[in-house]
Design an enzyme around this catalytic site. Sequence first.
Site, PDB file in Angstrom:
ATOM      1  N   GLU A 130       1.082  -1.170   0.001  1.00  0.00           N
ATOM      2  CA  GLU A 130       0.211  -0.572   0.599  1.00  0.00           C
ATOM      3  C   GLU A 130       0.628   1.446   0.008  1.00  0.00           C
ATOM      4  OE1 GLU A 130      -2.707  -0.198   3.522  1.00  0.00           O
ATOM      5  OE2 GLU A 130      -2.885  -2.245   3.384  1.00  0.00           O
ATOM      6  N   ASP A 134       1.593  10.785   3.547  1.00  0.00           N
ATOM      7  CA  ASP A 134       1.755  11.105   4.169  1.00  0.00           C
ATOM      8  C   ASP A 134       0.980  12.873   5.511  1.00  0.00           C
ATOM      9  OD1 ASP A 134       3.861  11.943   6.105  1.00  0.00           O
ATOM     10  OD2 ASP A 134       5.177  13.140   4.069  1.00  0.00           O
ATOM     11  N   TYR A 241      -6.961   2.422   5.106  1.00  0.00           N
ATOM     12  CA  TYR A 241      -6.728   1.499   4.921  1.00  0.00           C
ATOM     13  C   TYR A 241      -6.074   0.049   6.290  1.00  0.00           C
ATOM     14  CZ  TYR A 241      -3.158   3.478   8.668  1.00  0.00           C
ATOM     15  OH  TYR A 241      -2.708   4.814   9.729  1.00  0.00           O
ATOM     16  N   LYS A 328      10.515   3.247   3.533  1.00  0.00           N
ATOM     17  CA  LYS A 328      10.381   5.144   3.289  1.00  0.00           C
ATOM     18  C   LYS A 328      11.360   5.501   1.435  1.00  0.00           C
ATOM     19  CE  LYS A 328       8.495   6.408   6.851  1.00  0.00           C
ATOM     20  NZ  LYS A 328       9.271   7.289   8.437  1.00  0.00           N
ATOM     21  N   CYS A 422      15.401  47.633  -0.650  1.00  0.00           N
ATOM     22  CA  CYS A 422      14.307  47.721  -1.533  1.00  0.00           C
ATOM     23  C   CYS A 422      14.782  48.135  -3.126  1.00  0.00           C
ATOM     24  CB  CYS A 422      13.181  48.206  -1.953  1.00  0.00           C
ATOM     25  SG  CYS A 422      11.553  47.451  -2.855  1.00  0.00           S
ATOM     26  N   CYS A 425      12.653  50.399  -4.849  1.00  0.00           N
ATOM     27  CA  CYS A 425      12.141  51.978  -4.861  1.00  0.00           C
ATOM     28  C   CYS A 425      13.240  51.982  -4.159  1.00  0.00           C
ATOM     29  CB  CYS A 425      11.630  51.648  -4.084  1.00  0.00           C
ATOM     30  SG  CYS A 425      11.150  51.797  -2.243  1.00  0.00           S
ATOM     31  N   CYS A 440       9.472  46.308   2.802  1.00  0.00           N
ATOM     32  CA  CYS A 440       9.378  47.581   2.614  1.00  0.00           C
ATOM     33  C   CYS A 440       9.009  48.514   2.944  1.00  0.00           C
ATOM     34  CB  CYS A 440       9.689  47.537   0.390  1.00  0.00           C
ATOM     35  SG  CYS A 440       9.383  49.220   0.048  1.00  0.00           S
ATOM     36  N   CYS A 446       6.637  52.608  -4.333  1.00  0.00           N
ATOM     37  CA  CYS A 446       6.831  50.830  -4.316  1.00  0.00           C
ATOM     38  C   CYS A 446       6.403  50.556  -5.611  1.00  0.00           C
ATOM     39  CB  CYS A 446       7.360  49.866  -3.136  1.00  0.00           C
ATOM     40  SG  CYS A 446       7.775  48.557  -3.898  1.00  0.00           S
TER      41      CYS A 446
HETATM   42  P1  AMP Z   1       5.591   5.943  11.092  1.00  0.00           P
HETATM   43  O1  AMP Z   1       4.781   7.532  11.963  1.00  0.00           O
HETATM   44  O2  AMP Z   1       6.534   6.141  10.488  1.00  0.00           O
HETATM   45  O3  AMP Z   1       6.074   5.479  12.234  1.00  0.00           O
HETATM   46  O4  AMP Z   1       4.565   5.212  10.276  1.00  0.00           O
HETATM   47  C1  AMP Z   1       3.555   4.953  10.589  1.00  0.00           C
HETATM   48  C2  AMP Z   1       2.262   5.622  10.596  1.00  0.00           C
HETATM   49  O5  AMP Z   1       1.797   5.318   8.594  1.00  0.00           O
HETATM   50  C3  AMP Z   1       1.094   5.304  10.873  1.00  0.00           C
HETATM   51  O6  AMP Z   1       0.508   6.156  12.089  1.00  0.00           O
HETATM   52  C4  AMP Z   1       0.042   5.546   9.887  1.00  0.00           C
HETATM   53  O7  AMP Z   1      -0.760   6.843  10.023  1.00  0.00           O
HETATM   54  C5  AMP Z   1       0.600   6.208   8.219  1.00  0.00           C
HETATM   55  N1  AMP Z   1       0.513   5.413   7.579  1.00  0.00           N
HETATM   56  C6  AMP Z   1       0.301   5.657   5.894  1.00  0.00           C
HETATM   57  N2  AMP Z   1      -0.401   5.385   5.351  1.00  0.00           N
HETATM   58  C7  AMP Z   1      -0.365   3.613   6.060  1.00  0.00           C
HETATM   59  C8  AMP Z   1      -0.712   2.318   4.921  1.00  0.00           C
HETATM   60  N3  AMP Z   1      -1.214   2.316   4.165  1.00  0.00           N
HETATM   61  N4  AMP Z   1      -0.629   1.573   6.059  1.00  0.00           N
HETATM   62  C9  AMP Z   1      -0.253   1.738   7.333  1.00  0.00           C
HETATM   63  N5  AMP Z   1      -0.623   3.132   7.721  1.00  0.00           N
HETATM   64  C10 AMP Z   1       0.181   3.927   7.211  1.00  0.00           C
HETATM   65 ZN    ZN Z   2      10.045  49.199  -2.030  1.00  0.00          ZN
END
Ligand code: AMP
Ligand code: ZN
Length: 685
Positions: A130, A134, A241, A328, A422, A425, A440, A446
């Site tokens: 999966e 982020d 997820y 990662k 600036c 100006c 400025c 300006c």
């Molecule tokens: P970390 O913060 O690096 O420990 O990673 C764990 C976090 O990854 C979890 O708390 C999830 O919020 C996040 N995460 C994002 N995508 C997924 C996924 N597909 N499965 C599990 N965790 C995920």
């Molecule tokens: Zn200026």
Amino acid sequence: MIACCEPSGNWEIHRYMIKNKEIERLKQLRKELSAHNRAYYVLDNPSISDYTFDMLLEELKVLEAKYPEQFDPNSPSQRVGGAITKKFDTVQHDYRMYSLDNSYSLEDLKEWEARMHRVLGVVDLQYTCELKYDGASISITYQDGKLLRAVTRGDGVQGDDVTANIRTIKTVPLQLVGDFPQRFDIRGEIVLPFAGFEAMNAARLDNGEAPYSNPRNTASGSLKLQDSAEVAQRPLECLLYSMVSDRPFVQTQNESLDKARSLGFKVPEVAKLAGNLEEVIAFVSYWEKHRFDLAYEIDGVVIKVNNLQQQEELGFTAKAPRWAMAYKFKAAQVSTKLESISYQVGRTGAITPVANLAPVSLAGTIVKRASLHNADQIEKLDVRVGDMVFVEKGGEIIPKIVGVDLSKRLVSSVKVKYISNCPECGSVLQRHSGEAQHYCPNALGCAPQISGRIQHFISRKAMDIEGLGAETVSQLVVAGLIKDYADLYTLEVSDLLPLERMAEKSANNLVMGVKASVRIPFERVLFALGIRYVGETVAKKLAKAFRTIEALQGADLESLEAVDEIGERIAQSVYQFFREEAHLVLLARLKEYGLQFALSEEDLANTTDLLTGNSFVVSGVFEQWSRKELKKLIEDNGGKVSSSISSKTSYLVAGNKMGPSKREKAEKLGVSIISETEFAKMLTD
Ligand code: AMP
Ligand code: ZN
């Protein structure tokens, strides 16, 4: 006797039948709207037009106002938010939220597999791959198909209850469809897709505010906003997820993802089954290359043993499941030469240093510029012109410099001396204490500031002047035809004709467009003036609270801060704006040209001064009005609505289901607590 009672008896029955019918309709509408909502946000496949959706929603709201006992926090009408959370309660997770172990290579994965083989015996393992979204992690509990609560990860054992905010996120179903377990938790990540993030930043820059630095922090910050209505405005999404419950209802992680989809959750389709680690690595490599093709940010891949029985046998370490592994990505990074630094001047005079780079390809685009934010950032990185710098691309459109390759620094290099004047100006720059940006101060002389202010003034959400665009504004400024936005109203067709690319027709349109703008309502004029920190919403609040520009101009800091959601920073900025001679001259001229500097007759028609001088806090559910209507009523009658109780609060209007903590606080501070009926009486007296 009997005969005379009959009609009223019939009438009762008739009323009862109407009520039943309407309540049935109400429930039907909730169902329909939920389904349309899901089609639109979760499946990206709208089933009706926006207009029809709005009409149905309006119908639902009317019925809900009529039958307040049918209130349901999971109704589609609740998506707009409105609930205020002053302090987020800490609550225990039903099931602990673990972290993930990290890996960076095929070797790491092979070691992981070997460890699992030692526990399970050597068996064929299948994996789900999966994306690792982020954003901010969230755990949502559903009971009997309804959203019960939503909690942040916190320390994994307990987190913050952010239910009111999560309810406003359109991809989170409030009511499930299909065959759902009686109670379960579902885990996901709240993300802010790139497009929404860029739009939010564009709006902030427009208001003279500093842009947010990245989508992830903005997403997690959003969860902790006190006003859920503000969260509702943000284009957040929830990507799910994993489902957790006491009794497993599927055999594999892959089936559990399918199950979540079928219940109405948004689970990205890219997840894939892999029969061995080579297939896992192929998935990882693919997404490492294509990560920026996605609508949202990812920082890796999560690999999970597919079979839930095997997951259970493997169990957890103190920190993470033994059956899952994060892979990662390395941040997308390249090194290139910093050729020069240039400085841009914004509408509010803020200076932004920009790095000009030797063009280099990064994550699929050619990068030529990177942002350097401010003087502190340059100092911290100690970047120097001629350095080889590391450039990283995150969610933002403009990449950033994250470091310098010191091994390649030339002996002749010199420290950057931040500009003191600036670039446009020549004025000596200023820096206010506590702020990172240089400014400025020459607001009136300006060029980029002058053009910037006029461009803001004519923009769509402000005066919306047709026939006039950003380029023409710069052209007019350069030609010396306008020095401020009031000058627009003196332009004549004959002034414009000598300009390049200006035909008679466009000149006419421009002049007509300017003329027509005098009808734009007060609140938008207020926004157009470009007072620092006064965005669209704040302008609306100020217009409503003060009603005329004279009243606003005369307001002291205290009465400005008494307006809901207006803090010291905004109050100071508004106050200062009206203390500058040049602004007063501008305003006088705009008034003379006929712009709207007061709420219209129509807006004022339903208003009184009955509640002037009183500040109200509204809490709970009301019979006669929705909370929004009640707040409007207070403001229309001259009162102030505030979101939290303080010693300055005059009344707490208490509805049904008001939280006990509000009552306690009001009692402690001696604030009068009044019922809906008592409030209504204040308006008739
Ligand atoms: P970390 O913060 O690096 O420990 O990673 C764990 C976090 O990854 C979890 O708390 C999830 O919020 C996040 N995460 C994002 N995508 C997924 C996924 N597909 N499965 C599990 N965790 C995920
Ligand atoms: Zn200026």
